[in-house]
Design a protein around this motif. Structure first.
Motif, short mmCIF file in Angstrom:
data_model
loop_
_atom_site.label_atom_id
_atom_site.label_comp_id
_atom_site.label_asym_id
_atom_site.label_seq_id
_atom_site.Cartn_x
_atom_site.Cartn_y
_atom_site.Cartn_z
N CYS A 85 0.78 -1.39 0.16
CA CYS A 85 0.06 0.14 -0.05
C CYS A 85 0.89 1.28 -0.03
CB CYS A 85 -0.64 0.14 1.04
SG CYS A 85 -1.94 -1.42 1.50
N LEU A 86 0.58 1.97 -0.95
CA LEU A 86 1.47 3.40 -1.20
C LEU A 86 0.78 4.65 -0.80
CD1 LEU A 86 3.25 2.68 -4.37
CD2 LEU A 86 4.12 2.26 -2.34
N GLU A 87 1.18 5.35 0.26
CA GLU A 87 0.72 6.67 0.67
C GLU A 87 1.51 7.67 0.00
OE1 GLU A 87 1.52 7.62 4.65
OE2 GLU A 87 -0.16 9.12 4.68
N ILE A 88 0.71 8.53 -0.82
CA ILE A 88 1.30 9.53 -1.45
C ILE A 88 0.93 10.96 -1.17
CG2 ILE A 88 1.55 10.56 -4.01
CD1 ILE A 88 0.33 7.74 -4.89
N VAL A 89 2.05 11.55 -0.45
CA VAL A 89 1.88 12.89 0.10
C VAL A 89 2.76 13.91 -1.00
CG1 VAL A 89 2.18 14.26 1.93
CG2 VAL A 89 1.45 12.06 2.17
N ALA A 90 2.03 14.64 -1.78
CA ALA A 90 2.58 15.47 -2.83
C ALA A 90 3.50 16.54 -2.32
CB ALA A 90 1.59 15.95 -3.71
N THR A 91 3.12 17.12 -1.06
CA THR A 91 3.89 18.36 -0.85
C THR A 91 3.94 18.30 0.86
OG1 THR A 91 1.66 19.53 -0.53
CG2 THR A 91 3.08 19.86 -2.61
N ARG A 105 6.91 5.82 11.79
CA ARG A 105 5.95 6.21 12.88
C ARG A 105 4.67 5.80 12.65
NH1 ARG A 105 7.60 11.43 13.53
NH2 ARG A 105 5.51 12.14 12.23
N ARG A 106 4.29 5.57 11.44
CA ARG A 106 2.89 4.87 11.11
C ARG A 106 3.20 3.23 10.52
NH1 ARG A 106 1.77 9.79 6.94
NH2 ARG A 106 1.72 11.36 8.47
N TYR A 107 4.26 2.83 10.95
CA TYR A 107 4.54 1.28 10.85
C TYR A 107 4.90 0.91 9.27
CZ TYR A 107 3.02 1.74 15.64
OH TYR A 107 2.94 2.33 16.87
N GLY A 108 5.04 2.13 8.69
CA GLY A 108 5.51 1.80 7.37
C GLY A 108 7.06 1.95 6.97
N ARG A 109 7.38 2.30 5.80
CA ARG A 109 8.72 2.63 5.38
C ARG A 109 8.65 3.40 4.44
NH1 ARG A 109 10.92 -3.03 2.26
NH2 ARG A 109 9.69 -2.79 0.64
N LEU A 110 9.55 4.46 3.98
CA LEU A 110 9.59 5.13 2.79
C LEU A 110 9.79 4.28 1.71
CD1 LEU A 110 9.86 8.12 2.62
CD2 LEU A 110 12.28 7.99 2.71
N ALA A 111 9.16 4.40 0.65
CA ALA A 111 8.77 3.67 -0.51
C ALA A 111 9.98 3.11 -1.15
CB ALA A 111 7.77 4.14 -1.51
N ILE A 204 6.76 9.36 -0.32
CA ILE A 204 5.61 8.06 -0.61
C ILE A 204 6.07 6.99 0.52
CG2 ILE A 204 5.10 6.33 -2.22
CD1 ILE A 204 5.81 8.21 -4.50
N CYS A 205 5.12 6.81 1.43
CA CYS A 205 5.45 5.83 2.21
C CYS A 205 4.60 4.38 1.97
CB CYS A 205 4.52 5.90 3.69
SG CYS A 205 5.28 7.34 4.70
#
Ligand SMILES: *[C@@H]1O[C@H](CO)[C@@H](O)[C@H](O)[C@H]1NC(C)=O
Ligand SMILES: *[C@@H]1O[C@H](CO)[C@@H](O)[C@H](O)[C@H]1NC(C)=O
Length: 215
Positions: A85-91, A105-111, A204-205
């Motif tokens: 699952c990719l979280e895309i935060v543009a800015t 912190r959100r239990y993911g990693r940088l993509a 992108i996480c």
């Protein structure tokens, strides 16, 4: 106390801070974990190999509990690609390390975008002329090689994901280009090597799906 897997997961859902559990069918052992460290290459603290590692089945927001989203395996705002699952935060105002920390912190990693399917995310990044800038998990090691930070696997420099002429480790401006970003060039988005300390971008996480069985 012996618990079934279902009871163990239900207990996790009730205990604030619980993210994952270790459970052994035989004996019904149930361990609650605060961390979800799948992405860091650190195995969770299992007592022996017969333990299974399970992620908490979230939902984290009201949206995810309604029927329309009941079968989603990613957060409703995330993109499902290659079983992640990719979280895309543009800015944003992130540098590379604060982007990394945010994902952790959100239990993911940088993509880590290292498969053709994951690279299709480049086609999803906003309209023509979008100013979105995204840190991803590319870092330069001391020997100059660009690697995916979490896995230390060298980044494929031959993929068309790289902007023509990149990476160039350009040494002026904000300093050496020891990190990787995605930026727009005309209508398309590309990988570039960039300084790590630019405090002007999103990220992108990448997360695991809301599956019940991990590892
Ligand atoms: C969710 O999946 C189940 C089983 O495949 C299906 O019966 C149900 O209709 C799905 N619900 C939605 C909202 O898509
Ligand atoms: C990155 O940003 C954080 C938070 O603003 C800051 O504390 C840190 O010093 C910055 N690091 C670099 C290398 O710029």
């Amino acid at each position: 106390m012996a618990l079934s897997l279902l009871s163990c997961l239900s207990l996790c859902a009730l205990v604030p801070g619980c993210r994952t559990v270790n459970h052994r069918i035989e004996g019904g052992n149930c361990e609650l974990n605060e961390a979800d460290d799948r992405w860091d290459g650190i195995l969770p603290p299992v007592s022996d190999q017969s333990f299974g590692y399970y992620r908490r089945v979230i939902p984290t927001s009201a949206l995810e509990t309604d029927a329309a989203h009941a079968n989603k395996t990613c957060h409703v705002d995330h993109v499902l690609l290659d079983n992640t699952c990719l979280e895309i935060v543009a800015t944003g105002n992130h540098n590379h390390s604060s982007a990394l920390e945010t994902c952790h912190r959100r239990y993911g990693r940088l993509a880590i975008l290292d498969t053709p399917e994951l690279l299709t995310v480049l086609g999803l990044l906003g309209p023509y002329g979008s100013a979105g800038k995204y840190y991803i998990d590319i870092v330069r090691k001391n020997d100059g090689i660009l690697v995916w930070g979490a896995t230390q696997v060298p980044v494929d420099l031959t993929t068309p994901a790289w902007l023509s002429g990149q990476p160039d480790d350009y040494q002026y401006g904000a300093g050496p280009e020891d990190c990787g970003s995605i930026e727009a060039n005309g209508a398309q988005f590309f990988f570039m090597d960039t300084p790590c300390n630019l405090a002007d971008r999103g990220y992108i996480c990448q997360y695991g799906q809301y599956a019940t069985r991990g590892l």
